[in-house]
Each structure stands twice: as structure tokens, then as C-alpha cells.
Design an enzyme around this catalytic site. Structure first.
Site, PDB file in Angstrom:
ATOM      1  N   ARG A  53       0.873  -1.186   0.000  1.00  0.00           N
ATOM      2  CA  ARG A  53       0.000   0.000   0.000  1.00  0.00           C
ATOM      3  C   ARG A  53       0.904   1.227   0.000  1.00  0.00           C
ATOM      4  O   ARG A  53       1.906   1.251   0.714  1.00  0.00           O
ATOM      5  CB  ARG A  53      -0.941   0.020   1.222  1.00  0.00           C
ATOM      6  CG  ARG A  53      -2.017  -1.066   1.154  1.00  0.00           C
ATOM      7  CD  ARG A  53      -3.093  -0.859   2.194  1.00  0.00           C
ATOM      8  NE  ARG A  53      -4.042   0.189   1.818  1.00  0.00           N
ATOM      9  CZ  ARG A  53      -4.992   0.646   2.635  1.00  0.00           C
ATOM     10  NH1 ARG A  53      -5.086   0.182   3.869  1.00  0.00           N
ATOM     11  NH2 ARG A  53      -5.841   1.574   2.228  1.00  0.00           N
ATOM     12  N   ASP A  85      -2.223   8.541   8.142  1.00  0.00           N
ATOM     13  CA  ASP A  85      -1.388   7.544   7.447  1.00  0.00           C
ATOM     14  C   ASP A  85      -0.018   8.089   7.104  1.00  0.00           C
ATOM     15  O   ASP A  85       0.908   7.335   6.824  1.00  0.00           O
ATOM     16  CB  ASP A  85      -2.091   7.048   6.180  1.00  0.00           C
ATOM     17  CG  ASP A  85      -3.160   6.054   6.550  1.00  0.00           C
ATOM     18  OD1 ASP A  85      -4.180   6.473   7.134  1.00  0.00           O
ATOM     19  OD2 ASP A  85      -2.959   4.845   6.305  1.00  0.00           O
ATOM     20  N   ASN A 106      -4.996  11.228   5.602  1.00  0.00           N
ATOM     21  CA  ASN A 106      -5.797  10.249   6.353  1.00  0.00           C
ATOM     22  C   ASN A 106      -6.949   9.803   5.459  1.00  0.00           C
ATOM     23  O   ASN A 106      -7.106  10.300   4.329  1.00  0.00           O
ATOM     24  CB  ASN A 106      -6.298  10.855   7.672  1.00  0.00           C
ATOM     25  CG  ASN A 106      -6.904   9.787   8.579  1.00  0.00           C
ATOM     26  OD1 ASN A 106      -6.309   8.713   8.754  1.00  0.00           O
ATOM     27  ND2 ASN A 106      -8.062  10.028   9.138  1.00  0.00           N
TER      28      ASN A 106
HETATM   29  O1  MRU Z   1      -7.545   2.261   4.413  1.00  0.00           O
HETATM   30  P1  MRU Z   1      -7.392   2.052   5.879  1.00  0.00           P
HETATM   31  O2  MRU Z   1      -8.593   1.443   6.522  1.00  0.00           O
HETATM   32  O3  MRU Z   1      -6.115   1.313   6.217  1.00  0.00           O
HETATM   33  O4  MRU Z   1      -7.241   3.518   6.462  1.00  0.00           O
HETATM   34  C1  MRU Z   1      -6.976   3.710   7.820  1.00  0.00           C
HETATM   35  C2  MRU Z   1      -6.953   5.128   8.226  1.00  0.00           C
HETATM   36  O5  MRU Z   1      -7.139   6.017   7.438  1.00  0.00           O
HETATM   37  C3  MRU Z   1      -6.586   5.422   9.656  1.00  0.00           C
HETATM   38  O6  MRU Z   1      -7.159   6.613  10.061  1.00  0.00           O
HETATM   39  C4  MRU Z   1      -5.069   5.503   9.721  1.00  0.00           C
HETATM   40  O7  MRU Z   1      -4.463   4.323   9.298  1.00  0.00           O
HETATM   41  C5  MRU Z   1      -4.460   5.922  10.984  1.00  0.00           C
HETATM   42  S1  MRU Z   1      -5.112   5.318  12.495  1.00  0.00           S
HETATM   43  C6  MRU Z   1      -4.288   4.023  13.024  1.00  0.00           C
END
Ligand code: MRU
Length: 329
Positions: A86, A221, A231
């Protein structure tokens, strides 16, 4: 590896198990994530997700692979494949860079797991101190035990404030298109017994207008050097609404989410996912066949909309972030 267990990841000493988050809240199914090829697929389809957790899971997978006798070439290829699974969550790259040249991958993966647990405690400590009794708190996506090895980022702060006896009420955005809020945050909040209400993303503005939300807490993220951060898509809209209504807005992240190599948000790579995720969900399709759809998985919120960033090592105001505080943190 020594056995370990978190809400969404566990190791029994031989096999690494991942709680399939795509099946929550309907079923709690644990899948074998010991082989790098399987782990790459699990990360890509969000069976294991959340920026910190994918770093921890990929590290534990590599350690298990090494334990099972992987050679140096295979190990390096697996590390590269996991690193690329990712593109936005920098914790994955951070963990793979740590695992790349280590002499003891098992000890390193164990350290990464334990460190993430500690980082969550740091964020909870600093964040919960900001929360006042009686606050309504809006959150977006899932940032709890399912997204980290510990108690979470934004949801960890909320959990700690609740444990401290503060009478808070959480409003959880369902988080289109993959419903991490509606499925996962709702599941965690119920398990923890934290008073909460689920809303669709489009309802948050009304709650902010009506004075029912006193604070917004979200995860991240990737945080750029100037405090801009990526995020889950929809976060930027929430930040704009919070600013309009004068409500404090805080990203919550461990230092492993900070990427000093990105000077600002424009340098953060944004994952684009399959448009099918926008045209329907699971087996249900609501859009006409062939309808074009756009599916950026994250958006970038500029530091100007941030009240303060809650890190494991302290709280940084937007002013401090813009003055380069992260470069000195
Ligand atoms: O696509 P995802 O479900 O992995 O996205 C997660 C998020 O956007 C969270 O807010 C982020 O990873 C930070 S919190 C631990």
C-alpha cells in the site's frame, strides 16, 4: 517469535494470524498471514489495515518467513513486495526499512510490535489530557485496536479519556466507501462500552452546527514535515467543517507516521483503489454498469486546519508545526 496477541493480529510462535477485518462485525475469522505472498494480498484487500498495524503485520510476517528458513534473496524480495503493498501509510515503509538489513528479524519484529503498543500509550496519555468531561467527540475511519498493535491512535485517546471517567459521547462517521467507521469503529466502541452514535459522513456538519461536537480526533497515514497530513478520504472535509464551526481538530499519530522526507502534503502519494468500491459494497451494486467512479483512498488536510497534532511524545500546535517542530521532535 514469542507468542503475542493484539486485537487484530496474533502469533502462536509458529504461525502469524490476522483477523479478517473485511468480515467484521459479522464474523471473527482468523487467517494465516505467515507467508509474504499471502500477507501482501491481505494488506491490499484491507483484511489487515490501519497504518501502524500494516507495518507491524508485515514485520511479523518477514520474521516468520526468516524463521521458516527463507534465504537472503527471498527475504529481500519479500521485504520489497510487502513495502509496496500500500502506498500511503508510511508506517509500512518505516517498518520494512527497519527489517531490511537486520541480523535478527525475529527480535526486530518483536521490538516493532512492542514499540507500537508503547506509542499508543504515549498518544493516549497526551491526548486524553486535552479532553474535557462532557465532550462530544467526532471521529472518522477506524483508529483503534484494529488499526494498531496497542489501544489505537485517535480511538486510543478516546478510550483512555473514557477510562478516566470523563463522560464523553463519540460520534463515529461510517466512512465511505469501505465503512471502517460503521463496521470497525462501531464494533470496537460497543466492545469497550463507550457511549457512541453512528452517523453517515454527511451528517457530521449538522452535529457541528448544533454544538453537539466539541472536538474532532482522527488518525493519520502520513504526516509531512510541515504538519500537513494524509488520512482516510473524508478527513479533509471534516477538518473544513470543524474550522467553520470553531471546533478543535486533532490528528493523532505515532512518530512512525511522520515522514520528514515529505516537505508538505503535496508530496504524499495517495492510493487510488478500485472504482467498484464506490459503485457498490460487497455483492450489492447501486451504480449503472460502466458508470465512471473515482476512488482516492486518502485525502490531505493542510496544517492550517489543524488545532494541534497529538504525537506519542507530545502535543504540537499548528503554529509549532509550521515553524518546523517535527524536524526537531
Ligand atoms: O484504508 P485504511 O482502513 O487502512 O485507512 C486507515 C486510516 O485512514 C486510519 O485513520 C489511519 O491508518 C491511521 S489510524 C491508526
Amino acid at each position: 517469535m514469542n507468542p503475542f496477541e493484539s486485537l487484530g493480529l496474533k502469533h502462536d510462535g509458529r504461525t502469524l494470524w490476522v483477523l479478517d477485518q473485511t468480515q467484521l462485525p459479522d464474523a471473527e475469522v482468523w487467517l494465516d498471514g505467515s507467508e509474504p505472498e499471502a500477507m501482501v494480498a491481505l494488506i491490499k484487500r484491507l483484511a489487515v489495515r490501519g497504518a501502524p498495524l500494516i507495518g507491524v503485520a508485515a514485520a511479523a510476517c518477514l520474521a516468520t518467513f526468516a524463521q521458516r528458513g527463507a534465504g537472503a534473496v527471498e527475504y529481500a524480495a519479500a521485504c520489497a513486495a510487502l513495502r509496496a503493498a500500500r502506498p500511503t501509510a508510511v508506517n509500512l515503509m518505516w517498518a520494512m526499512d527497519r527489517m531490511k538489513n537486520v541480523t535478527d528479524p525475529v527480535a526486530e519484529a518483536q521490538a516493532i510490535f512492542e514499540e507500537d503498543v508503547r506509542l499508543c500509550e504515549g498518544m493516549a496519555l497526551h491526548g486524553a489530557a486535552l479532553i474535557q468531561d462532557g465532550e462530544g467527540i467526532l471521529t472518522h475511519c477506524n483508529t483503534g485496536g484494529l488499526a494498531t498493535a496497542g489501544i489505537g491512535t485517535a480511538l486510543g485517546v478516546i478510550r483512555r479519556a473514557h477510562e478516566q471517567g470523563k463522560r464523553i459521547h463519540v460520534y463515529a462517521d461510517e466512512t465511505r466507501p469501505l465503512l471502517q467507521g460503521g463496521r470497525l469503529t462501531a464494533w470496537e466502541l460497543k466492545r469497550l462500552g463507550i457511549p457512541a452514535t453512528l452517523i453517515t459522513d454527511s451528517m457530521a456538519a449538522l452535529l457541528l452546527r448544533d454544538g453537539r461536537i466539541q472536538r474532532v480526533l482522527v488518525g493519520s497515514d502520513r504526516v509531512a514535515a510541515n504538519g500537513d497530513f494524509a488520512n482516510k478520504v473524508g478527513t479533509y472535509g471534516v477538518a473544513v467543517q470543524a474550522r467553520f464551526h470553531g471546533v478543535p481538530f486533532h490528528p493523532v499519530a505515532p512518530f512512525s507516521t511522520v515522514d520528514l522526507a515529505c516537505p508538505d502534503g503535496a508530496a504524499i502519494p495517495i492510493e487510488e483503489r478500485n472504482p467498484e468500491e464506490v459503485r457498490g459494497f460487497g455483492t450489492i451494486r447501486w451504480a449503472p454498469d460502466g458508470m465512471p467512479a473515482w476512488n482516492p483512498s486518502f485525502d490531505v488536510t493542510p496544517v492550517d486546519l489543524v488545532t494541534s497534532l497529538i504525537l506519542d511524545r507530545g502535543v504540537y500546535t499548528a503554529q509549532a508545526l509550521k515553524a518546523g517542530a517535527l524536524l526537531r521532535a
